[in-house]
Design a protein around this motif. Structure first.
Motif, PDB file in Angstrom:
ATOM      1  N   THR B  77       1.808 -15.761  -7.905  1.00 46.75           N
ATOM      2  CA  THR B  77       0.487 -15.371  -8.435  1.00 46.75           C
ATOM      3  C   THR B  77       0.102 -13.895  -8.283  1.00 46.75           C
ATOM      4  O   THR B  77      -1.069 -13.565  -8.385  1.00 46.75           O
ATOM      5  CB  THR B  77      -0.671 -16.228  -7.841  1.00 46.75           C
ATOM      6  N   ILE B  78       1.064 -13.031  -8.057  1.00 44.09           N
ATOM      7  CA  ILE B  78       0.715 -11.620  -7.865  1.00 44.09           C
ATOM      8  C   ILE B  78       0.510 -10.934  -9.216  1.00 44.09           C
ATOM      9  O   ILE B  78       1.361 -11.059 -10.108  1.00 44.09           O
ATOM     10  CB  ILE B  78       1.812 -10.886  -7.068  1.00 44.09           C
ATOM     11  N   VAL B  79      -0.603 -10.255  -9.373  1.00 46.43           N
ATOM     12  CA  VAL B  79      -0.829  -9.448 -10.570  1.00 46.43           C
ATOM     13  C   VAL B  79      -1.021  -8.004 -10.120  1.00 46.43           C
ATOM     14  O   VAL B  79      -1.719  -7.726  -9.162  1.00 46.43           O
ATOM     15  CB  VAL B  79      -2.023  -9.942 -11.418  1.00 46.43           C
ATOM     16  N   ARG B  80      -0.356  -7.092 -10.822  1.00 42.26           N
ATOM     17  CA  ARG B  80      -0.371  -5.681 -10.427  1.00 42.26           C
ATOM     18  C   ARG B  80       0.092  -4.837 -11.592  1.00 42.26           C
ATOM     19  O   ARG B  80       0.726  -5.354 -12.523  1.00 42.26           O
ATOM     20  CB  ARG B  80       0.560  -5.455  -9.225  1.00 42.26           C
ATOM     21  N   SER B  81      -0.203  -3.549 -11.565  1.00 49.13           N
ATOM     22  CA  SER B  81       0.363  -2.643 -12.564  1.00 49.13           C
ATOM     23  C   SER B  81       0.848  -1.406 -11.830  1.00 49.13           C
ATOM     24  O   SER B  81       0.281  -0.330 -11.941  1.00 49.13           O
ATOM     25  CB  SER B  81      -0.664  -2.285 -13.638  1.00 49.13           C
ATOM     26  N   ASN B  82       1.914  -1.582 -11.058  1.00 47.72           N
ATOM     27  CA  ASN B  82       2.445  -0.458 -10.273  1.00 47.72           C
ATOM     28  C   ASN B  82       3.911  -0.205 -10.606  1.00 47.72           C
ATOM     29  O   ASN B  82       4.755  -0.127  -9.740  1.00 47.72           O
ATOM     30  CB  ASN B  82       2.243  -0.705  -8.779  1.00 47.72           C
ATOM     31  N   TYR B  83       4.167  -0.096 -11.908  1.00 52.14           N
ATOM     32  CA  TYR B  83       5.519   0.210 -12.372  1.00 52.14           C
ATOM     33  C   TYR B  83       5.694   1.717 -12.487  1.00 52.14           C
ATOM     34  O   TYR B  83       4.738   2.478 -12.350  1.00 52.14           O
ATOM     35  CB  TYR B  83       5.778  -0.474 -13.709  1.00 52.14           C
ATOM     36  N   LEU B  84       6.929   2.126 -12.763  1.00 54.30           N
ATOM     37  CA  LEU B  84       7.227   3.560 -12.794  1.00 54.30           C
ATOM     38  C   LEU B  84       7.504   4.070 -14.208  1.00 54.30           C
ATOM     39  O   LEU B  84       6.986   5.101 -14.620  1.00 54.30           O
ATOM     40  CB  LEU B  84       8.446   3.840 -11.900  1.00 54.30           C
ATOM     41  N   LEU B  85       8.314   3.342 -14.972  1.00 55.44           N
ATOM     42  CA  LEU B  85       8.863   3.909 -16.195  1.00 55.44           C
ATOM     43  C   LEU B  85       7.869   3.853 -17.359  1.00 55.44           C
ATOM     44  O   LEU B  85       7.064   2.924 -17.468  1.00 55.44           O
ATOM     45  CB  LEU B  85      10.157   3.185 -16.569  1.00 55.44           C
ATOM     46  N   PRO B  86       7.943   4.850 -18.239  1.00 54.75           N
ATOM     47  CA  PRO B  86       6.985   4.930 -19.347  1.00 54.75           C
ATOM     48  C   PRO B  86       7.030   3.731 -20.299  1.00 54.75           C
ATOM     49  O   PRO B  86       6.015   3.394 -20.902  1.00 54.75           O
ATOM     50  CB  PRO B  86       7.386   6.207 -20.099  1.00 54.75           C
ATOM     51  N   ASP B 124      11.141   8.650   4.672  1.00 52.64           N
ATOM     52  CA  ASP B 124      10.521   9.770   3.956  1.00 52.64           C
ATOM     53  C   ASP B 124      10.891   9.725   2.476  1.00 52.64           C
ATOM     54  O   ASP B 124      10.073  10.003   1.605  1.00 52.64           O
ATOM     55  CB  ASP B 124      10.976  11.098   4.563  1.00 52.64           C
ATOM     56  N   ALA B 125      12.143   9.356   2.199  1.00 54.78           N
ATOM     57  CA  ALA B 125      12.580   9.312   0.799  1.00 54.78           C
ATOM     58  C   ALA B 125      11.788   8.262   0.021  1.00 54.78           C
ATOM     59  O   ALA B 125      11.372   8.488  -1.114  1.00 54.78           O
ATOM     60  CB  ALA B 125      14.072   8.997   0.737  1.00 54.78           C
ATOM     61  N   GLN B 126      11.546   7.136   0.683  1.00 53.32           N
ATOM     62  CA  GLN B 126      10.782   6.077   0.024  1.00 53.32           C
ATOM     63  C   GLN B 126       9.341   6.532  -0.208  1.00 53.32           C
ATOM     64  O   GLN B 126       8.743   6.218  -1.240  1.00 53.32           O
ATOM     65  CB  GLN B 126      10.808   4.837   0.924  1.00 53.32           C
ATOM     66  N   ARG B 127       8.793   7.281   0.732  1.00 53.64           N
ATOM     67  CA  ARG B 127       7.433   7.803   0.556  1.00 53.64           C
ATOM     68  C   ARG B 127       7.376   8.713  -0.678  1.00 53.64           C
ATOM     69  O   ARG B 127       6.474   8.621  -1.502  1.00 53.64           O
ATOM     70  CB  ARG B 127       6.979   8.575   1.795  1.00 53.64           C
ATOM     71  N   ASP B 128       8.382   9.571  -0.806  1.00 59.70           N
ATOM     72  CA  ASP B 128       8.389  10.482  -1.957  1.00 59.70           C
ATOM     73  C   ASP B 128       8.497   9.701  -3.263  1.00 59.70           C
ATOM     74  O   ASP B 128       7.845  10.035  -4.252  1.00 59.70           O
ATOM     75  CB  ASP B 128       9.554  11.472  -1.840  1.00 59.70           C
ATOM     76  N   ALA B 129       9.328   8.663  -3.258  1.00 56.06           N
ATOM     77  CA  ALA B 129       9.479   7.843  -4.466  1.00 56.06           C
ATOM     78  C   ALA B 129       8.155   7.151  -4.796  1.00 56.06           C
ATOM     79  O   ALA B 129       7.775   7.049  -5.969  1.00 56.06           O
ATOM     80  CB  ALA B 129      10.580   6.810  -4.257  1.00 56.06           C
ATOM     81  N   PHE B 130       7.441   6.702  -3.777  1.00 56.37           N
ATOM     82  CA  PHE B 130       6.155   6.038  -4.018  1.00 56.37           C
ATOM     83  C   PHE B 130       5.092   7.025  -4.479  1.00 56.37           C
ATOM     84  O   PHE B 130       4.203   6.689  -5.254  1.00 56.37           O
ATOM     85  CB  PHE B 130       5.694   5.296  -2.763  1.00 56.37           C
ATOM     86  N   ARG B 131       5.183   8.264  -3.988  1.00 58.24           N
ATOM     87  CA  ARG B 131       4.237   9.277  -4.464  1.00 58.24           C
ATOM     88  C   ARG B 131       4.442   9.493  -5.963  1.00 58.24           C
ATOM     89  O   ARG B 131       3.506   9.547  -6.743  1.00 58.24           O
ATOM     90  CB  ARG B 131       4.455  10.594  -3.702  1.00 58.24           C
ATOM     91  N   ARG B 133       5.758   7.319  -8.043  1.00 57.33           N
ATOM     92  CA  ARG B 133       5.302   6.105  -8.715  1.00 57.33           C
ATOM     93  C   ARG B 133       3.778   6.107  -8.855  1.00 57.33           C
ATOM     94  O   ARG B 133       3.237   5.785  -9.920  1.00 57.33           O
ATOM     95  CB  ARG B 133       5.748   4.874  -7.930  1.00 57.33           C
ATOM     96  N   GLY B 134       3.096   6.504  -7.790  1.00 57.36           N
ATOM     97  CA  GLY B 134       1.631   6.569  -7.835  1.00 57.36           C
ATOM     98  C   GLY B 134       1.159   7.510  -8.930  1.00 57.36           C
ATOM     99  O   GLY B 134       0.204   7.221  -9.666  1.00 57.36           O
TER     100      GLY B 134
END
Ligand SMILES: Cc1cc2nc3c(=O)[nH]c(=O)nc-3n(C[C@H](O)[C@H](O)[C@H](O)COP(=O)(O)OP(=O)(O)OC[C@H]3O[C@@H](n4cnc5c(N)ncnc54)[C@H](O)[C@@H]3O)c2cc1C
Lengths: 98, 416
Positions: B77-86, B124-131, B133-134
């Motif tokens: 049941t998770i709904v979200r819109s936190n994808y990366l690609l255009p 740290d690398a994952q943080r940068d990837a999430f930044r 993505r954000g």
């Protein structure tokens, strides 16, 4: 699931890594005029049957052999396993005599 | 049937004897303008928007079992819109916006609850990837907040921050994400579609297509032949099976994904939390059960049940992330058959057969897409053009090289 390894007997499926449909062993001919579409189909399209499926499993936590496992995708029943090298060996056909 | 506060009071005083079924149980007509195969969330939403937004009539949804028996009633049941690609993010953000107005639109309580999602990062690398993505999320108009360790700790103090292998360094938070009641979504769309005249025909399995000179004419079913000018297939895990009856091979493998629910507990987890070092996600339902899951089992399956190694793996992920859940008892678990595509992204497109359209390849993440998928598929069926947020979901993208591979794992469906 227990996989009947032809050399090692029954092994837990957890020891294996799954790759997919055993037809991946039949690489298309790169020199064929239809090579472009053949490779596209080979890489991306699958039969994905509901029922008996021949598939490649790699015994990563074991003897590192590739197996062709025959399994029913509707029940997870494993019907057999053989070494991929055996499965890939071309069946001997009689050359028509000249 | 209409709901109102007055009606609830009246029914309470009269023994609840006046409630009627939410949708009719019609006999199939000999033919329709549009037939949708599959009464899951996507099929029902498609029928609803076809009738509501695109003004189409003479629509049927054919479902082999009962509506909600597939993945729409089996997901976490998770709904979200936190994808990366255009190709993806604007579509999922469109879906998020539709979720936000869904209950008003349908006058039905789907328990859409925007309690937020936090994706944890551990390096740290994952943080940068999430930044990154954000930022991609912001570009699509979505919301995203990067939380550092201290800010995260204030929100969710109970995580194992000092796990020796995977210390938690922060998280990417989407406040507007959340959960919805999955069957409520199916029922809400079914009721809405039915009120607009859509025939929802259950216990009606499509067993073949009638195709004539490259054009679909109708479908063979367990309840007889049904003619149709257009047929839209939205059968999730059965996509390959159904499209094989039209002679089409798909870039899809069917895999089993399991879900788990604990006994009911007092409120402890406010939103959705995902582990960034393994595959584990968890939320708490309104009834108090912890709802969680992890990876697909990893081999082709149509069995709707998984095996123990994944149960163990999911439990280990949970224990690494939040040891406090270790004493909660597992109440139920089940499996659903997910349509894993070769790049991990969906397909909403025409097919090689005129009048036959495909909606599939949703992998383990199509519940959140339900409103937008229905809207975009209805758009395609009604206008023969893709909806502006779904132009990338082409069936030929594998041949042209325009794959949408969020995970970057290549044509290996069990890794997406
Ligand atoms: C365990 C699990 C957890 C998940 N968690 C999430 C999550 O947290 N968030 C998220 O976004 N997504 C999640 N998903 C994915 C999501 O549930 C699916 O992508 C989505 O529900 C698929 O679309 P649907 O609702 O239309 O599918 P379904 O409900 O499966 O609908 C397809 C329907 O087609 C019917 N059908 C099949 N063959 C035929 C035929 N021949 N004739 C007639 N009808 C037929 C089936 O009976 C079925 O009812 C999860 C999935 C699973 C299994």
């Amino acid at each position: 699931m227990l996989i009947p390894h032809p050399l090692l007997g029954l092994r837990d499926a957890e020891e294996f890594v799954y790759l997919g449909d055993a037809s991946l062993m039949q690489r298309p001919d790169p020199d064929s005029p239809t090579a472009l579409t053949d490779f596209c189909d080979y890489v991306f399209l699958r039969d994905n049957p509901a029922g008996v499926h021949r598939e490649l499993w790699f015994h990563e936590q074991g003897d590192r052999s590739w197996l062709v496992v025959t399994r029913n995708t509707l029940t997870h029943e494993i019907l057999g396993a053989e070494l991929a090298t055996d499965a890939a060996r071309p069946t001997v056909t009689q050359e028509p005599s000249a | 049937m209409k709901f109102s506060a007055l009606r609830v009071v009246k029914e309470a005083l009269t023994g609840h004897k006046g409630w009627k079924p939410l949708w009719r149980n019609p006999q199939p007509q000999p033919d329709y303008d549009i037939v949708i195969v599959g009464g899951g969330g996507h099929g029902l939403a498609t029928a609803y928007y076809l009738a509501k937004t695109f003004g189409k009539a003479r629509i049927a949804v054919l479902e082999k079992g009962w509506i909600g028996s597939g993945n729409v009633g089996r997901n976490t049941t998770i709904v979200r819109s936190n994808y990366l690609l255009p190709g993806n993010q604007p579509f999922y953000e469109f879906s998020m916006k539709l979720w936000e107005g869904l209950e008003q639109e349908l006058n039905f309580n789907a328990m859409v609850s925007q309690r937020g999602i936090i994706n944890l990062f551990h390096t740290d690398a994952q943080r940068d990837a999430f930044r990154r993505r954000g930022n991609a999320m912001h570009l699509s108009g979505a919301d995203a907040v990067l939380l550092n360790r201290d800010a995260l700790r204030q929100k969710v103090p109970f995580l194992n921050y000092d796990n020796a292998r995977f210390p938690i360094k922060g998280g990417l938070w989407q406040p507007r994400a959340g959960t919805a009641r999955h069957d409520g979504v199916a029922w809400g769309y079914a009721r809405g579609a039915d009120m607009l005249g859509v025939d929802i025909i259950q216990n009606c399995e499509v067993t073949g297509f009638r195709i004539d000179a490259g054009r679909v004419r109708g479908v063979e079913t367990t309840r007889g032949y049904i003619g149709a000018a257009k047929v839209g297939v939205a059968v999730a895990g059965s996509s390959s099976r159904v499209m094989a009856m039209a002679g089409q091979r798909l870039p899809i493998e069917s895999h089993v994904l399991q879900a788990f629910v604990s006994e009911g507990l007092k409120p402890v987890i406010s939103g959705v939390i995902t582990f960034g070092a393994g595959h584990f996600y968890i939320s708490q339902s309104d009834k108090g059960g912890l709802v969680f899951g992890g990876d697909v089992d990893g081999y082709n399956s149509y069995a709707q049940r998984g095996n123990l190694p994944v149960v163990e793996d999911v439990a280990q992920g949970g224990m690494a992330l939040m040891p406090m859940i270790g004493r909660a008892r597992l109440l139920r678990s089940w499996g659903g058959i997910v349509d894993m595509s070769m790049d991990g992204s969906p397909i909403i497109d025409r097919t090689a057969i005129d009048g036959l359209y495909l909606n599939g390849g949703w992998c383990y993440g199509g519940f959140k897409a339900t409103p937008a998928s229905g809207f975009a598929f209805a758009h395609l069926l009604a206008t023969d053009r893709p909806h502006e947020t779904a132009t990338a979901y082409r069936l030929d993208r594998f041949a042209t090289g325009h794959v949408i591979d969020e995970r970057g794992t290549g044509a290996q469906p069990n890794l997406h």
